[in-house]
Enzyme design. Structure first.
Site, PDB file in Angstrom:
ATOM      1  N   HIS A 178       7.918  -6.358  -1.937  1.00 30.22           N
ATOM      2  CA  HIS A 178       9.069  -6.561  -2.818  1.00 30.22           C
ATOM      3  C   HIS A 178       8.924  -7.866  -3.580  1.00 30.22           C
ATOM      4  O   HIS A 178       8.323  -8.837  -3.099  1.00 30.22           O
ATOM      5  CB  HIS A 178      10.385  -6.500  -2.030  1.00 30.22           C
TER       6      HIS A 178
ATOM      7  N   ASP B  30       9.452 -15.709   0.070  1.00 23.87           N
ATOM      8  CA  ASP B  30       9.893 -14.384   0.494  1.00 23.87           C
ATOM      9  C   ASP B  30      10.416 -13.662  -0.738  1.00 23.87           C
ATOM     10  O   ASP B  30      11.552 -13.876  -1.150  1.00 23.87           O
ATOM     11  CB  ASP B  30      10.981 -14.520   1.567  1.00 23.87           C
TER      12      ASP B  30
ATOM     13  N   GLU C 280      14.675  -5.286  -2.525  1.00 18.35           N
ATOM     14  CA  GLU C 280      14.572  -5.261  -1.055  1.00 18.35           C
ATOM     15  C   GLU C 280      15.659  -6.091  -0.399  1.00 18.35           C
ATOM     16  O   GLU C 280      16.197  -5.711   0.648  1.00 18.35           O
ATOM     17  CB  GLU C 280      13.192  -5.779  -0.624  1.00 18.35           C
ATOM     18  N   GLU C 281      15.990  -7.220  -1.005  1.00 15.05           N
ATOM     19  CA  GLU C 281      16.940  -8.137  -0.384  1.00 15.05           C
ATOM     20  C   GLU C 281      18.367  -7.593  -0.342  1.00 15.05           C
ATOM     21  O   GLU C 281      19.213  -8.143   0.358  1.00 15.05           O
ATOM     22  CB  GLU C 281      16.925  -9.489  -1.123  1.00 15.05           C
TER      23      GLU C 281
ATOM     24  N   ASP D  69       5.037  -8.270   3.852  1.00 13.12           N
ATOM     25  CA  ASP D  69       6.233  -9.094   3.734  1.00 13.12           C
ATOM     26  C   ASP D  69       5.946 -10.421   4.441  1.00 13.12           C
ATOM     27  O   ASP D  69       4.801 -10.718   4.779  1.00 13.12           O
ATOM     28  CB  ASP D  69       7.450  -8.387   4.346  1.00 13.12           C
TER      29      ASP D  69
ATOM     30  N   HIS E 294      14.534 -17.888   3.570  1.00 15.24           N
ATOM     31  CA  HIS E 294      15.798 -17.815   2.826  1.00 15.24           C
ATOM     32  C   HIS E 294      16.397 -19.193   2.581  1.00 15.24           C
ATOM     33  O   HIS E 294      17.596 -19.408   2.715  1.00 15.24           O
ATOM     34  CB  HIS E 294      16.801 -16.899   3.537  1.00 15.24           C
TER      35      HIS E 294
END
Length: 346
Positions: free
Chosen positions: A64, A173, A205-206, A228, A311
């Protein structure tokens, strides 16, 4: 292609969920520089798919492209606006930061202010703020006149190189995964690959794995690997530790096809690629959760790259882990194609 530069360029781009099109042109440019004849197309909700080769088997790598961010949820007045999270955003990472928003006409910079600790009430100093308490101050860029509800933003930060081959930035990410896909294609140029490799750079994706499912259904691969990131820091005592600089992390569990896991570990061992193991007791929390169950089912594996501070605006990755992950994927594609050809001849 210098991996550090690739990671910095990818992670510097703006790509909140649904705004991945700001990142795709850089990916397309890098892919074309490796293989000028590679086929590029947009599928489903706009995922970018690159196809290399046209023989069997069909092998797909998924990553992603979107990053977490924030969205304008209310215009308060000429200077201030309220925000809500896009994906898993911890409000503590936003306090006191500059933020960059994409609007209909331009970019706007704001500040998520923070009351100086000297002025805070004693009982408030130990509290963590919630999104109900956060405001963006746009007075530094002309106020909110050109801001609209629905405009999305990210923390305004740029990649930096750390000691010992590490990179820090927002959105590693999963721009790390995008870099692994690009590098895997580069490595494959020196191998006698006779299958079809499909690289799927996915949206959303998130916010719920919304892109990969459509790509998997469209591509119908024989084998799939989802790339990922994972936690490269201290984990609970009952979990095997994962560390930066110790190589790609190969997943095993209910979301993973056992034969694909075994081929990945075998390939790593045979090529002196140091690797780590991560267990999935239910879902993997990656796009593998939807890729595996696409159509009649896809033989699926998961390869993750360890990062720190997931994150946050200061995620950290070891460049060597990215390169070793890409080598593992390219060799998996090669070995899988050779095995497939052997079976077809016998």
């Amino acid at each position: 292609m210098d991996t550090s530069t690739l990671l910095k360029n990818l992670s510097n781009t703006f790509g909140v969920s649904s705004f991945e099109n700001y990142t795709f042109p850089l990916i397309e440019k890098e892919l074309k520089s490796i293989s000028p004849d590679i086929k590029l197309e947009k599928v489903g909700i706009g995922n970018l798919v690159a196809t290399y080769g046209n023989e069997s088997p069909k092998i797909a790598f998924f990553a992603h492209v979107d990053e977490i961010g924030i969205v304008i949820s209310k215009i308060v007045d000429d200077h201030f606006a309220r925000i809500s999270p896009v994906g898993g955003v911890d409000p503590r990472t936003l306090v006191g930061k500059r933020v960059l928003f994409k609007t209909n006409n331009a970019e706007k910079t704001g500040v998520i202010g923070f009351l100086a600790p000297h002025l805070q009430k004693k009982e408030d100093r130990e509290k963590s703020p919630s999104f109900d308490e956060l405001f963006v101050d746009f007075s530094i860029s002309g106020g909110t006149s050109s801001i609209n509800v629905g405009d999305m933003g990210v923390i305004q930060v740029q990649a930096v190189e750390l000691e010992n081959g590490k990179i820090s930035n927002k959105s590693l990410d999963n721009r790390v995964g995008a870099a692994v896909l690009i590098k895997s294609l580069e490595y494959l140029q020196n191998l006698k690959f006779e299958g079809q490799l499909m690289l799927s750079f996915n949206k959303g994706e998130e916010v719920g794995l919304v892109g990969a499912q459509g790509s998997a259904y469209h591509l119908k691969p024989d084998f799939a690997i989802v790339i990922d990131v994972t936690f490269g820091e201290k984990l609970p005592e009952n979990v095997e530790p994962i560390k930066l600089g110790e190589g790609p992390v190969i997943g095993i569990g209910t979301t993973v096809t056992r034969s694909v896991f075994e081929e990945l570990t075998k390939t790593a061992k045979n090529n002196n690629i140091k690797y780590q193991i991560e267990t999935f007791t239910r879902g993997s929390g990656t796009e593998a959760d939807v890729v595996q169950i696409s159509s009649t089912g896809v033989k699926t594996g998961v390869v993750s790259v360890p990062i720190l501070n997931m994150h946050s605006p200061n995620e950290v990755v070891d460049v060597k882990d990215v390169e070793e992950s890409a080598k593992l994927l390219s060799l998996f594609a090669l070995n899988t194609s050779l095995t497939w050809k052997g079976r077809r001849k016998s």
